[in-house]
Design a protein around this motif. Structure first.
Motif, PDB file in Angstrom:
ATOM      1  N   UNK A   1       0.820  -1.215   0.000  1.00  0.00           N
ATOM      2  CA  UNK A   1       0.000   0.000   0.000  1.00  0.00           C
ATOM      3  C   UNK A   1       0.851   1.261   0.000  1.00  0.00           C
ATOM      4  N   UNK A   2       2.016   1.203   0.667  1.00  0.00           N
ATOM      5  CA  UNK A   2       2.863   2.400   0.763  1.00  0.00           C
ATOM      6  C   UNK A   2       3.612   2.670  -0.535  1.00  0.00           C
ATOM      7  N   UNK A   3       4.020   1.614  -1.247  1.00  0.00           N
ATOM      8  CA  UNK A   3       4.724   1.747  -2.527  1.00  0.00           C
ATOM      9  C   UNK A   3       5.957   2.646  -2.394  1.00  0.00           C
ATOM     10  N   UNK A   4       6.854   2.280  -1.458  1.00  0.00           N
ATOM     11  CA  UNK A   4       8.063   3.077  -1.222  1.00  0.00           C
ATOM     12  C   UNK A   4       9.326   2.339  -1.667  1.00  0.00           C
ATOM     13  N   UNK A   5       9.150   1.235  -2.387  1.00  0.00           N
ATOM     14  CA  UNK A   5      10.296   0.496  -2.877  1.00  0.00           C
ATOM     15  C   UNK A   5      10.689  -0.692  -2.023  1.00  0.00           C
ATOM     16  N   UNK A   6       9.944  -0.959  -0.953  1.00  0.00           N
ATOM     17  CA  UNK A   6      10.199  -2.115  -0.105  1.00  0.00           C
ATOM     18  C   UNK A   6       9.203  -3.218  -0.442  1.00  0.00           C
ATOM     19  N   UNK A   7       9.665  -4.474  -0.378  1.00  0.00           N
ATOM     20  CA  UNK A   7       8.797  -5.583  -0.708  1.00  0.00           C
ATOM     21  C   UNK A   7       9.162  -6.834   0.064  1.00  0.00           C
ATOM     22  N   UNK A   8       8.728  -7.969  -0.451  1.00  0.00           N
ATOM     23  CA  UNK A   8       8.885  -9.243   0.242  1.00  0.00           C
ATOM     24  C   UNK A   8      10.338  -9.553   0.568  1.00  0.00           C
ATOM     25  N   UNK A   9      11.244  -9.271  -0.361  1.00  0.00           N
ATOM     26  CA  UNK A   9      12.655  -9.597  -0.138  1.00  0.00           C
ATOM     27  C   UNK A   9      13.276  -8.737   0.956  1.00  0.00           C
ATOM     28  N   UNK A  10      12.612  -7.653   1.347  1.00  0.00           N
ATOM     29  CA  UNK A  10      13.156  -6.750   2.364  1.00  0.00           C
ATOM     30  C   UNK A  10      12.711  -7.116   3.777  1.00  0.00           C
ATOM     31  N   UNK A  11      11.899  -8.156   3.926  1.00  0.00           N
ATOM     32  CA  UNK A  11      11.457  -8.580   5.252  1.00  0.00           C
ATOM     33  C   UNK A  11      12.556  -9.409   5.908  1.00  0.00           C
ATOM     34  N   UNK A  12      12.969  -8.983   7.074  1.00  0.00           N
ATOM     35  CA  UNK A  12      14.078  -9.614   7.799  1.00  0.00           C
ATOM     36  C   UNK A  12      13.602  -9.945   9.213  1.00  0.00           C
ATOM     37  N   UNK A  13      14.397 -10.708   9.980  1.00  0.00           N
ATOM     38  CA  UNK A  13      14.013 -10.965  11.376  1.00  0.00           C
ATOM     39  C   UNK A  13      13.765  -9.672  12.142  1.00  0.00           C
ATOM     40  N   UNK A  14      12.675  -9.649  12.878  1.00  0.00           N
ATOM     41  CA  UNK A  14      12.170  -8.424  13.496  1.00  0.00           C
ATOM     42  C   UNK A  14      12.350  -8.421  15.009  1.00  0.00           C
ATOM     43  N   UNK A  15      11.973  -7.294  15.625  1.00  0.00           N
ATOM     44  CA  UNK A  15      11.893  -7.184  17.083  1.00  0.00           C
ATOM     45  C   UNK A  15      10.454  -7.468  17.497  1.00  0.00           C
ATOM     46  N   UNK A  16      10.295  -8.231  18.578  1.00  0.00           N
ATOM     47  CA  UNK A  16       8.982  -8.451  19.177  1.00  0.00           C
ATOM     48  C   UNK A  16       8.932  -7.737  20.520  1.00  0.00           C
ATOM     49  N   UNK A  17       8.473  -6.494  20.501  1.00  0.00           N
ATOM     50  CA  UNK A  17       8.354  -5.756  21.758  1.00  0.00           C
ATOM     51  C   UNK A  17       7.247  -6.375  22.617  1.00  0.00           C
ATOM     52  N   UNK A  18       7.525  -6.494  23.920  1.00  0.00           N
ATOM     53  CA  UNK A  18       6.623  -7.037  24.939  1.00  0.00           C
ATOM     54  C   UNK A  18       6.459  -8.556  24.859  1.00  0.00           C
ATOM     55  N   UNK A  19       7.202  -9.226  24.000  1.00  0.00           N
ATOM     56  CA  UNK A  19       7.064 -10.668  23.838  1.00  0.00           C
ATOM     57  C   UNK A  19       8.152 -11.387  24.627  1.00  0.00           C
ATOM     58  N   UNK A  20       7.783 -12.494  25.271  1.00  0.00           N
ATOM     59  CA  UNK A  20       8.694 -13.244  26.129  1.00  0.00           C
ATOM     60  C   UNK A  20       9.053 -14.564  25.447  1.00  0.00           C
ATOM     61  N   UNK A  21      10.293 -14.659  24.943  1.00  0.00           N
ATOM     62  CA  UNK A  21      10.775 -15.874  24.279  1.00  0.00           C
ATOM     63  C   UNK A  21      12.083 -16.289  24.948  1.00  0.00           C
ATOM     64  N   UNK A  22      12.000 -16.973  26.087  1.00  0.00           N
ATOM     65  CA  UNK A  22      13.232 -17.416  26.742  1.00  0.00           C
ATOM     66  C   UNK A  22      13.922 -18.523  25.956  1.00  0.00           C
ATOM     67  N   UNK A  23      15.230 -18.612  26.152  1.00  0.00           N
ATOM     68  CA  UNK A  23      16.046 -19.661  25.532  1.00  0.00           C
ATOM     69  C   UNK A  23      16.391 -20.678  26.613  1.00  0.00           C
TER      70      UNK A  23
END
Length: 276
Positions: A197-219
């Motif tokens: 929708x934004x059409x700013x030159x970003x697409x599927x190939x630009x999706x990378x591992x993200x930050x999950x704020x407030x999410x608890x994923x212990x190792x």
């Protein structure tokens, strides 16, 4: 074997094919200078008045609660964002962004891109390596794939945020939960919708591992990830200062299959302040 070639063991066709494959080489990648993480410690600016000096061990393990001094009445943006929906917006260098978990245990999946060079984006690896730990909290510097600071977390009343769990997707919903979960609403779909929708030159190939704020994923001790009940609560927030002009891409996670949203997605609040 390559399509259309059936190699027989010991035959000349198989030998020729193996020789052709053996001569293939990957192209050399260009080298570039990258900042190196501090070996003995680091100094992380928290706000204009305070500097926190911490060893990498402290960065790796501590939960650092820090209240903000900013007044919500002075924010230039103050808006409620509905559960399960994406948003993409610009954040200028020096501005401060606050994400508020309004009802508690609502994961906000976030990516950042350099507005002047969209090939530069948030890097979980560079962020973790430079701070010496896998969780984000007050004092953490969010870094790009060029190892440059993108944002600094200057306040945090939750205390710990995930960098490893990634964004939910049709594929991961299928693998983790059930085949019929494939078509459930997901963060990856949210990202793609917002970028299209934004059409700013970003697409599927630009999706990378993200930050999950407030999410608890212990190792675990065995190196496995666990999606546990959150450590956040109603009204808790994380606040970060932009160190460059950014695109901020958020999916207010629609996940219903694990405790990251307490099985009930809820709204978040987004506030932005101009630099003082």
């Amino acid at each position: 074997p390559e399509p259309g070639v059936r190699a027989q063991e010991g035959g000349s066709a198989g030998l020729a094919l193996r020789r052709r494959i053996g001569r293939r080489r990957l192209p050399r990648l260009p080298t570039r200078e990258r900042p190196r993480p501090a070996q003995l410690g680091c100094s992380v600016p928290v706000n204009a008045e305070t500097t926190m000096n911490m060893t990498t061990d402290t960065l790796a393990t501590d939960i650092r609660i820090q209240e903000s001094r900013l007044d919500p009445a002075a924010a230039v943006i103050d808006q409620r964002h509905p559960p399960g929906e994406p948003i993409l917006f610009p954040l200028n260098k020096g501005q401060t962004l606050r994400i508020v978990d309004l009802e508690g245990n609502q994961a906000a999946d976030v990516l950042f891109y350099n507005r002047d060079d969209i090939a530069e984006h948030y890097s979980a690896v560079d962020t973790m390596v430079h701070q010496g730990g896998i969780y984000l909290t007050t004092g953490s510097v969010i870094r790009s794939n060029d190892a440059r600071p993108m944002l600094t977390i200057v306040a945090d009343t939750c205390g710990r945020h995930d960098t490893l769990g990634g964004a939910c997707a049709a594929e991961s919903n299928t693998v983790r939960y059930a085949l019929q979960k494939k078509f459930m609403h997901s963060c990856r779909d949210n990202y793609l919708i917002a970028l299209q929708n934004a059409d700013i030159g970003l697409g599927k190939r630009d999706l990378v591992p993200n930050i999950n704020f407030f999410m608890n994923v212990p190792v675990t001790e065995g190196g496995d990830l666990k999606f546990d009940d959150g450590v956040s609560g109603p009204g808790k927030y994380v606040e970060m200062r932009a160190e460059m002009d950014l695109w901020v891409l958020i999916s207010n996670c629609p996940q219903l299959n694990n405790p990251c949203n307490a099985y009930n997605p809820t709204p978040i609040q987004l506030l932005v302040w101009d630099p003082a």
